[in-house]
Structure formats: C-alpha cells, structure tokens
Design a protein around this motif. Structure first.
Motif, PDB file in Angstrom:
ATOM      1  N   ASP A 235      28.674  28.160  -5.811  1.00 39.64           N
ATOM      2  CA  ASP A 235      29.142  28.826  -7.021  1.00 39.64           C
ATOM      3  C   ASP A 235      29.418  27.760  -8.083  1.00 39.64           C
ATOM      4  O   ASP A 235      29.377  26.565  -7.798  1.00 39.64           O
ATOM      5  CB  ASP A 235      30.359  29.732  -6.764  1.00 39.64           C
ATOM      6  CG  ASP A 235      31.627  28.961  -6.412  1.00 39.64           C
ATOM      7  OD1 ASP A 235      31.936  27.953  -7.070  1.00 39.64           O
ATOM      8  OD2 ASP A 235      32.315  29.371  -5.465  1.00 39.64           O
ATOM      9  N   LYS A 236      29.700  28.195  -9.292  1.00 38.23           N
ATOM     10  CA  LYS A 236      29.831  27.272 -10.418  1.00 38.23           C
ATOM     11  C   LYS A 236      31.289  26.937 -10.734  1.00 38.23           C
ATOM     12  O   LYS A 236      31.561  26.275 -11.741  1.00 38.23           O
ATOM     13  CB  LYS A 236      29.155  27.858 -11.669  1.00 38.23           C
ATOM     14  CG  LYS A 236      27.680  28.184 -11.473  1.00 38.23           C
ATOM     15  CD  LYS A 236      26.876  26.992 -10.993  1.00 38.23           C
ATOM     16  CE  LYS A 236      25.406  27.348 -10.796  1.00 38.23           C
ATOM     17  NZ  LYS A 236      24.644  26.237 -10.180  1.00 38.23           N
ATOM     18  N   GLY A 237      32.210  27.377  -9.896  1.00 39.92           N
ATOM     19  CA  GLY A 237      33.615  27.095 -10.147  1.00 39.92           C
ATOM     20  C   GLY A 237      33.935  25.615 -10.002  1.00 39.92           C
ATOM     21  O   GLY A 237      33.199  24.852  -9.368  1.00 39.92           O
ATOM     22  N   GLN A 238      35.055  25.203 -10.583  1.00 41.18           N
ATOM     23  CA  GLN A 238      35.458  23.796 -10.544  1.00 41.18           C
ATOM     24  C   GLN A 238      36.192  23.424  -9.258  1.00 41.18           C
ATOM     25  O   GLN A 238      36.511  22.255  -9.044  1.00 41.18           O
ATOM     26  CB  GLN A 238      36.343  23.475 -11.755  1.00 41.18           C
ATOM     27  CG  GLN A 238      35.576  23.423 -13.056  1.00 41.18           C
ATOM     28  CD  GLN A 238      34.457  22.385 -13.029  1.00 41.18           C
ATOM     29  OE1 GLN A 238      34.695  21.204 -12.841  1.00 41.18           O
ATOM     30  NE2 GLN A 238      33.221  22.841 -13.216  1.00 41.18           N
ATOM     31  N   GLY A 239      36.487  24.410  -8.396  1.00 32.52           N
ATOM     32  CA  GLY A 239      37.087  24.112  -7.108  1.00 32.52           C
ATOM     33  C   GLY A 239      38.525  23.648  -7.230  1.00 32.52           C
ATOM     34  O   GLY A 239      39.257  24.062  -8.121  1.00 32.52           O
ATOM     35  N   THR A 240      38.913  22.753  -6.349  1.00 34.76           N
ATOM     36  CA  THR A 240      40.278  22.225  -6.316  1.00 34.76           C
ATOM     37  C   THR A 240      40.267  20.779  -6.799  1.00 34.76           C
ATOM     38  O   THR A 240      39.511  19.945  -6.295  1.00 34.76           O
ATOM     39  CB  THR A 240      40.854  22.277  -4.892  1.00 34.76           C
ATOM     40  OG1 THR A 240      40.851  23.620  -4.423  1.00 34.76           O
ATOM     41  CG2 THR A 240      42.282  21.744  -4.871  1.00 34.76           C
ATOM     42  N   ARG A 241      41.114  20.483  -7.769  1.00 35.82           N
ATOM     43  CA  ARG A 241      41.244  19.122  -8.279  1.00 35.82           C
ATOM     44  C   ARG A 241      42.374  18.418  -7.538  1.00 35.82           C
ATOM     45  O   ARG A 241      43.478  18.950  -7.421  1.00 35.82           O
ATOM     46  CB  ARG A 241      41.540  19.145  -9.779  1.00 35.82           C
ATOM     47  CG  ARG A 241      41.636  17.774 -10.417  1.00 35.82           C
ATOM     48  CD  ARG A 241      41.933  17.897 -11.902  1.00 35.82           C
ATOM     49  NE  ARG A 241      42.107  16.588 -12.519  1.00 35.82           N
ATOM     50  CZ  ARG A 241      43.023  16.317 -13.444  1.00 35.82           C
ATOM     51  NH1 ARG A 241      43.849  17.267 -13.869  1.00 35.82           N
ATOM     52  NH2 ARG A 241      43.110  15.104 -13.950  1.00 35.82           N
TER      53      ARG A 241
END
Length: 346
Positions: A235-241
């Motif tokens: 997916d295109k989400g930024q995930g966890t930083r």
C-alpha cells in the motif's frame, strides 16, 4: 538530490507482481527527486527455491561456516540481479552490486558479522549516473575478502548502516504489513497500527517478539541522524515512523515469543528479563508456553503492575523498568492478548 535507502524483504520480491509493487515505491521516490539505494533480501520464504533456509538445507549441519556463509549469500545476489533487471525493464536505469562491489566491510564472525566500514565510492558513482543502486543485504566482506553474513534480519541492519554511511535522509523498511501494530493482528484483528514510536521503545518491542524489524537494525539506527520508516510494500501509506526522543507514557505495544522457556541466566544467554531477579528466555521447541511482553513508556514497576491489573489467565509475571513479561501457556495467548488490548490500548 537527497538519498533514500529502501529495503525489500523476501515476500516483497517473491513474484513479478510483488516486484512491480516494490518498483512503484522506487519510482515514486525518484519522481520526488530522490536518489534511491535498494537493499534486498533473498526472494520468498522457507520452501522457495532461493530463500535462505532453502539454501541452508543443501549443506550438512556440521559444514564449514565460511562455506555456509558463501552459500547463504547467493539468495541476495539473485534478488539484486532480478530486481535491477526488472527496474531496467520498467525504464528505470539500475545496477546490482554485491557486498564486495558495494564496499561493505565486516568483521570475521561467520553467521553473525557486524559491518564496521563501507567504502561508498562505487555506490556514489552509480547514484551520480542517476541509477537505482540495488545492493545485496545480509552480508559483507572481511579484509581477507571472505563473505560473511549478518545473521537473521541482517538485511534490515544492512539498510540502516548503508543509510548511515551515505548520510541518507531516510531508510524505509518495506514488509508485508502496514507498519508496527500495537499487538499481533493475527491474534487481535482489530489491533491498531502506530503512526510513530520512540526508537528505544521500538528496540524493546523488536527484542521481545515484534518481528517487523530486527533489533540490531534499530540499535544501529540510534547511531545516525536519519528518519526510519516501517512500511508495507503493498500500500502507499507512510507506515510507522521510528523517532528519537519521542515522549510516550503508558502502554506502547506488545510482542510475543512462542515456544520458549524461562531459565536461570547463563553465560551464553542474550535475551534476559532484567527484573528483580534476572531470568533468561530461551527457545524450547513445542514447549507449549509463550512469553507476551507489554512495553511501557515512562512507567515504573508499580505503575506497570497497576496497569495490568488482574490477568484473565493463569500466568507468571515478571516486571522490569519498561516491560511486563507474562509467561503463559500458548493456548491462552490469544485470550490474554485480546484482554490486554481491550484494557490497555482501546
């Protein structure tokens, strides 16, 4: 242009369809004007023809360790060549480099080496020519030019250390999940994913069973000024930083180690509960027991015990400065995980 390191695990590279997803992330970063270094693991998982475990099965258990490392390194070489060729087929100029070509220097500990230097000239030259540089993860070369591997999760560590030596702005660890979940979603399907987490708390979670990133990679990231993201290839989400010095108070997340036992501490033990009495955690195949660890931010032992309250199952509880370790029958883990999620994280 700023440099970004992306790491793709075996499940992100196993098929042409999955490689196209990986390439879409590389393309998006290049469209933002980024120079991209891609670090790769061996393709697929156990049973796949080029997966590390499959390669290991080709040799006897008592084989020479140098020979084993040389064989294990082949999976990443195949991945790097396949991904580089796939990028070229999509119109993106790319080059595959093994650890010798990439200048990655390790100590001589076969099977569990550490990277202590990287000669970045070749990588920088290829980036200057506007290529995506695809580098083999999980491995390096000693000063004697022997191939060594970094141990399980080594490609995560490779990506972070390469990012550090290249002064990259960020490292993105791509997996098959959309970030770091509060607790294993296979046990608690409604579990939320975190937008960000403190690096020290992420290190604790990774040590105690959260397998989306290896603890050695988190430890390495503490040495550099770069942003670290844990994201999904699909997916295109930024995930966890993962952030340095992020203030987080109270329950943060939980990890689970299955098929283990609790023992008195010996010299060889590395996974140790640092409680009132130190205890070692060791793998015990088919033990029927698991360790569920809840990680807390800025709580003392008394606050941790108060937050946990009465457990819904019979279990043995150990507390340390930042963790509650619950040793429980594996058959009770799902019930315990859902109870703790409802009370601590909802």
């Amino acid at each position: 242009m700023d440099t970004v390191v992306v790491k793709f695990g075996g499940t992100s590279l196993a098929t042409e369809k999955e490689r196209k997803e990986a390439i879409s992330h590389i393309g998006a970063l290049r469209a933002e004007g980024k120079k991209v270094i891609a670090v790769v693991s061996a393709m697929g998982r156990k049973g796949s023809p080029y997966a590390t475990d499959t390669l290991i099965s080709l040799l006897k258990k008592d084989c020479d360790l140098a020979t084993l490392d040389l064989l294990m390194s082949c999976g990443e070489v195949i991945s790097a060549c396949v991904l580089a060729d796939s990028l070229v087929q999509q119109g993106i100029d790319a080059v595959a480099l093994n650890s010798l070509q990439a200048g990655i220097v390790t100590d001589g500990v076969f099977g569990s080496a550490d990277i202590f230097d990287i000669d970045t000239k070749r990588i920088k030259m290829e980036l200057h020519e506007n290529k995506v540089v695809v580098v083999t993860g999980f491995q390096g070369v000693t000063v004697r030019n022997d191939i060594t591997t970094l141990g399980r999760g080594g490609s995560d560590t490779s990506a972070v250390v390469i990012g550090g030596f290249m002064d990259a702005e960020s490292v993105h660890i791509f997996t098959d999940v959309p970030g770091v979940a509060v607790i294993d979603p296979r046990l608690v399907p409604k579990a939320k994913y975190m937008k960000e987490i403190d690096i020290n708390l992420m290190y604790d979670l990774s040590r105690w069973g959260v397998g989306v990133v290896h603890p050695r990679a988190i430890a390495a990231a503490k040495n550099y000024t770069l942003d670290l993201f844990i994201r999904s290839t699909f997916d295109k989400g930024q995930g966890t930083r993962v952030v340095k010095d992020l203030k987080m108070k109270g329950p943060v997340g939980a990890g689970i180690i299955k098929n283990c036992g609790i023992f008195d501490v010996g010299r060889a033990d590395k996974l140790i509960i640092d409680g009132e009495k130190k205890r070692a955690v060791r793998p015990v195949p088919d033990s029927g027991y698991s360790l569920l660890t809840v990680v807390f931010g800025e709580y003392n032992r008394e606050e941790i015990r108060e937050a946990l309250g009465t457990l819904p199952v019979k279990a043995e509880l150990f507390t340390s400065e930042s963790c509650a370790h619950i040793f429980v029958e594996t058959s009770q883990v799902e019930s315990l995980a859902n109870d703790l999620y409802d009370r601590l994280f909802e």
